[in-house]
Design a protein around this motif. Sequence first.
Motif, PDB file in Angstrom:
ATOM      1  N   TYR A   1       0.823  -1.078   0.011  1.00 29.80           N
ATOM      2  CA  TYR A   1      -0.052   0.122  -0.073  1.00 29.80           C
ATOM      3  C   TYR A   1       0.792   1.292   0.047  1.00 29.80           C
ATOM      4  O   TYR A   1       1.970   1.411   0.776  1.00 29.80           O
ATOM      5  N   ALA A   2       0.451   2.325  -1.034  1.00 32.79           N
ATOM      6  CA  ALA A   2       1.445   3.405  -1.041  1.00 32.79           C
ATOM      7  C   ALA A   2       0.330   4.431  -0.972  1.00 32.79           C
ATOM      8  O   ALA A   2      -0.502   4.363  -1.808  1.00 32.79           O
ATOM      9  N   LYS A   3       0.455   5.332   0.053  1.00 35.68           N
ATOM     10  CA  LYS A   3      -0.313   6.728  -0.063  1.00 35.68           C
ATOM     11  C   LYS A   3       0.249   7.883  -0.154  1.00 35.68           C
ATOM     12  O   LYS A   3       1.290   8.245   0.307  1.00 35.68           O
ATOM     13  N   ILE A   4      -0.300   8.767  -1.202  1.00 35.03           N
ATOM     14  CA  ILE A   4       0.471   9.802  -1.500  1.00 35.03           C
ATOM     15  C   ILE A   4      -0.759  10.826  -2.053  1.00 35.03           C
ATOM     16  O   ILE A   4      -1.952  10.674  -1.855  1.00 35.03           O
ATOM     17  N   GLN A   5      -0.220  12.249  -2.123  1.00 32.69           N
ATOM     18  CA  GLN A   5      -1.244  13.376  -2.423  1.00 32.69           C
ATOM     19  C   GLN A   5      -0.553  13.766  -3.881  1.00 32.69           C
ATOM     20  O   GLN A   5       0.456  14.204  -4.206  1.00 32.69           O
ATOM     21  N   SER A   6      -1.797  13.544  -4.651  1.00 28.58           N
ATOM     22  CA  SER A   6      -1.316  13.302  -6.067  1.00 28.58           C
ATOM     23  C   SER A   6      -1.731  14.826  -6.807  1.00 28.58           C
ATOM     24  O   SER A   6      -3.304  14.811  -6.763  1.00 28.58           O
ATOM     25  N   SER A   7      -0.974  15.547  -7.328  1.00 28.16           N
ATOM     26  CA  SER A   7      -1.726  16.520  -8.274  1.00 28.16           C
ATOM     27  C   SER A   7      -2.503  15.939  -9.688  1.00 28.16           C
ATOM     28  O   SER A   7      -1.645  15.101 -10.309  1.00 28.16           O
ATOM     29  N   THR A   8      -3.462  16.652  -9.934  1.00 29.02           N
ATOM     30  CA  THR A   8      -4.024  16.253 -11.309  1.00 29.02           C
ATOM     31  C   THR A   8      -3.364  16.874 -12.565  1.00 29.02           C
ATOM     32  O   THR A   8      -3.600  16.446 -13.643  1.00 29.02           O
ATOM     33  N   SER A   9      -2.543  17.777 -12.146  1.00 26.51           N
ATOM     34  CA  SER A   9      -2.031  18.519 -13.305  1.00 26.51           C
ATOM     35  C   SER A   9      -0.372  18.120 -13.658  1.00 26.51           C
ATOM     36  O   SER A   9       0.384  18.794 -14.561  1.00 26.51           O
ATOM     37  N   ALA A  10      -0.055  17.176 -12.778  1.00 24.73           N
ATOM     38  CA  ALA A  10       1.509  16.683 -13.082  1.00 24.73           C
ATOM     39  C   ALA A  10       1.476  15.147 -12.797  1.00 24.73           C
ATOM     40  O   ALA A  10       0.801  14.353 -12.057  1.00 24.73           O
ATOM     41  N   PRO A  11       2.379  14.282 -13.419  1.00 23.51           N
ATOM     42  CA  PRO A  11       2.524  12.921 -13.016  1.00 23.51           C
ATOM     43  C   PRO A  11       2.939  12.693 -11.883  1.00 23.51           C
ATOM     44  O   PRO A  11       3.534  13.419 -10.951  1.00 23.51           O
ATOM     45  N   SER A  12       2.612  11.661 -11.218  1.00 23.76           N
ATOM     46  CA  SER A  12       2.737  10.730  -9.962  1.00 23.76           C
ATOM     47  C   SER A  12       3.433   9.674 -10.314  1.00 23.76           C
ATOM     48  O   SER A  12       2.877   8.599 -11.077  1.00 23.76           O
ATOM     49  N   VAL A  13       4.855   9.270  -9.953  1.00 20.01           N
ATOM     50  CA  VAL A  13       5.305   7.818 -10.253  1.00 20.01           C
ATOM     51  C   VAL A  13       5.607   7.293  -8.858  1.00 20.01           C
ATOM     52  O   VAL A  13       6.638   7.752  -8.162  1.00 20.01           O
ATOM     53  N   ILE A  14       5.111   6.025  -8.720  1.00 21.66           N
ATOM     54  CA  ILE A  14       5.305   5.165  -7.508  1.00 21.66           C
ATOM     55  C   ILE A  14       5.998   4.153  -7.873  1.00 21.66           C
ATOM     56  O   ILE A  14       5.671   3.209  -8.814  1.00 21.66           O
ATOM     57  N   VAL A  15       7.480   4.061  -7.108  1.00 26.24           N
ATOM     58  CA  VAL A  15       8.175   2.887  -7.722  1.00 26.24           C
ATOM     59  C   VAL A  15       8.315   1.962  -6.242  1.00 26.24           C
ATOM     60  O   VAL A  15       8.704   2.601  -5.186  1.00 26.24           O
ATOM     61  N   THR A  16       8.074   0.721  -6.214  1.00 26.88           N
ATOM     62  CA  THR A  16       8.483  -0.122  -5.253  1.00 26.88           C
ATOM     63  C   THR A  16       9.848  -0.904  -5.674  1.00 26.88           C
ATOM     64  O   THR A  16       9.878  -1.452  -6.771  1.00 26.88           O
ATOM     65  N   SER A  17      10.730  -0.836  -4.758  1.00 27.76           N
ATOM     66  CA  SER A  17      12.007  -1.659  -4.948  1.00 27.76           C
ATOM     67  C   SER A  17      12.399  -2.820  -4.261  1.00 27.76           C
ATOM     68  O   SER A  17      12.095  -2.806  -3.036  1.00 27.76           O
ATOM     69  N   SER A  18      12.601  -3.920  -4.809  1.00 31.68           N
ATOM     70  CA  SER A  18      12.606  -4.990  -4.178  1.00 31.68           C
ATOM     71  C   SER A  18      14.088  -5.683  -4.069  1.00 31.68           C
ATOM     72  O   SER A  18      14.368  -6.518  -3.166  1.00 31.68           O
ATOM     73  N   ASN A  19      15.071  -5.093  -4.885  1.00 31.64           N
ATOM     74  CA  ASN A  19      16.316  -5.825  -4.990  1.00 31.64           C
ATOM     75  C   ASN A  19      17.331  -4.907  -5.127  1.00 31.64           C
ATOM     76  O   ASN A  19      17.256  -3.894  -5.941  1.00 31.64           O
ATOM     77  N   PRO A  20      18.154  -4.699  -4.208  1.00 31.77           N
ATOM     78  CA  PRO A  20      19.323  -3.719  -4.369  1.00 31.77           C
ATOM     79  C   PRO A  20      20.124  -3.956  -5.604  1.00 31.77           C
ATOM     80  O   PRO A  20      20.244  -5.144  -5.973  1.00 31.77           O
ATOM     81  N   PRO A  21      21.010  -2.946  -6.238  1.00 31.21           N
ATOM     82  CA  PRO A  21      21.850  -3.211  -7.234  1.00 31.21           C
ATOM     83  C   PRO A  21      23.103  -4.241  -6.817  1.00 31.21           C
ATOM     84  O   PRO A  21      23.412  -4.281  -5.634  1.00 31.21           O
ATOM     85  N   SER A  22      23.604  -4.751  -7.816  1.00 23.53           N
ATOM     86  CA  SER A  22      24.570  -5.863  -7.615  1.00 23.53           C
ATOM     87  C   SER A  22      25.998  -5.300  -7.218  1.00 23.53           C
ATOM     88  O   SER A  22      26.835  -6.193  -6.809  1.00 23.53           O
ATOM     89  N   ARG A  23      26.569  -4.194  -7.649  1.00 27.21           N
ATOM     90  CA  ARG A  23      27.920  -3.794  -7.405  1.00 27.21           C
ATOM     91  C   ARG A  23      27.809  -2.224  -6.791  1.00 27.21           C
ATOM     92  O   ARG A  23      26.790  -1.572  -7.019  1.00 27.21           O
ATOM     93  N   ILE A  24      28.831  -1.761  -6.143  1.00 24.09           N
ATOM     94  CA  ILE A  24      29.063  -0.662  -5.330  1.00 24.09           C
ATOM     95  C   ILE A  24      29.391   0.394  -6.416  1.00 24.09           C
ATOM     96  O   ILE A  24      30.369  -0.068  -7.196  1.00 24.09           O
ATOM     97  N   MET A  25      29.192   1.526  -6.699  1.00 28.71           N
ATOM     98  CA  MET A  25      29.731   2.602  -7.458  1.00 28.71           C
ATOM     99  C   MET A  25      30.947   3.190  -6.688  1.00 28.71           C
ATOM    100  O   MET A  25      30.622   3.997  -5.687  1.00 28.71           O
ATOM    101  N   TRP A  26      32.011   3.287  -7.059  1.00 25.01           N
ATOM    102  CA  TRP A  26      33.271   3.973  -6.370  1.00 25.01           C
ATOM    103  C   TRP A  26      33.719   4.991  -7.529  1.00 25.01           C
ATOM    104  O   TRP A  26      33.485   4.565  -8.772  1.00 25.01           O
ATOM    105  N   PRO A  27      34.191   6.306  -7.041  1.00 28.61           N
ATOM    106  CA  PRO A  27      34.682   7.049  -7.961  1.00 28.61           C
ATOM    107  C   PRO A  27      35.614   6.705  -8.983  1.00 28.61           C
ATOM    108  O   PRO A  27      36.627   6.179  -8.490  1.00 28.61           O
ATOM    109  N   GLY A  28      35.491   6.805 -10.231  1.00 26.06           N
ATOM    110  CA  GLY A  28      36.476   6.456 -11.143  1.00 26.06           C
ATOM    111  C   GLY A  28      36.254   5.107 -11.769  1.00 26.06           C
ATOM    112  O   GLY A  28      36.962   4.659 -12.560  1.00 26.06           O
TER     113      GLY A  28
END
Length: 341
Positions: free
Chosen positions: A236-263
């Motif tokens: 369940y996700a509860k939001i306050q949604s404007s009718t004049s602009a998009p609302s994008v709900i994202v559920t994330s289940s799995n983290p990415p597999s590698r960490i980003m290091w500078p360079g």
Amino acid sequence: YCWQTWENAMPLTRSMAIAYPGENNTLKYQYMFGDWFLVAPAYQSRMTAMNVYLPRGNGDRWIDYWTQTEYAGNQTIQVDATKNNYMYIPLFVRKGAIIPMGPQLYWIDPARPLDTMTLDVYPKSYSQDTGKSSFTLYEDDGTTLAYQSGSHGLTPITCARDANDYVTLTIGAMTGTYTGKPASRTVIAKINLHSKKPLSVTDNGAALMSIANYGDLLGAGVSTGWAYDSVKHIVYAKIQSSTSAPSVIVTSSNPPSRIMWPGYEAVPGSGANCVSRVFKTAGSQFRLNSLLVGRAEYALVYDAQGRLLSRIDLKGRGSVDLSGLKAAQGVFFLRIVAANR
């Protein structure tokens, strides 16, 4: 659906021959209610079992509304007719359904805006139409005949599940206008078939607060947030949604597999819609590989604990800008999602 009847004479209650022509035109005791519901009421007294045909369609799959059991189409199943059919009429939902629901009312008030709006969603699997489905919500003033001259609003709603089990529900901006059109409203996304609790849920890239009890979330005392029903596997996700602009709900289940290091290169995952090379150039800018420019759709950014920090739109862009993150420094996961073209 009344608008569909006005526009193209398609009734709300549809015989199977109308909804699925050529499949099984002899069915008399079941029907479609709109685009998504298949209804099969017991038609004789003292029945103990009855046959229900689940249409093939375009690779359709069907969910028992009461038990969440999933069935493939193009088969006849036997259902228990001994239940209290006043409460548990045999009812099936076509997978991919996006079902807008209004507040519970004890009388008909056509002029009451659709607030709170609940979106009862049954996402497809990624293997089925790459997990995508859509619905267009129609609204008008509810009292006059102004709709006949074009006074109404249309809101596109889409749902997609990607190869990494992320579910994205997009409520588009309403087009058109009518008397009494709301500027905003409360939306509750009820996302079914979510096999495990998400790591996080976002609204337009901003993380929603996790609420332990979904009953508290659905109450009037909470304006935004998300919760998980671990018994029925519903987010369940509860939001306050404007009718004049998009609302994008994202559920994330799995983290990415590698960490980003500078360079260093980031390898965000595998699958046809996940891209493997992003380079850090300077500051908070990450330049996209030339193969991704024009294909990249959005980036998902996580902290080192796997919590989703932001969803960044990449359409028409050649880089990922992380300068807007609250955490300006640190180690991040970065996943780039691109179209298959």
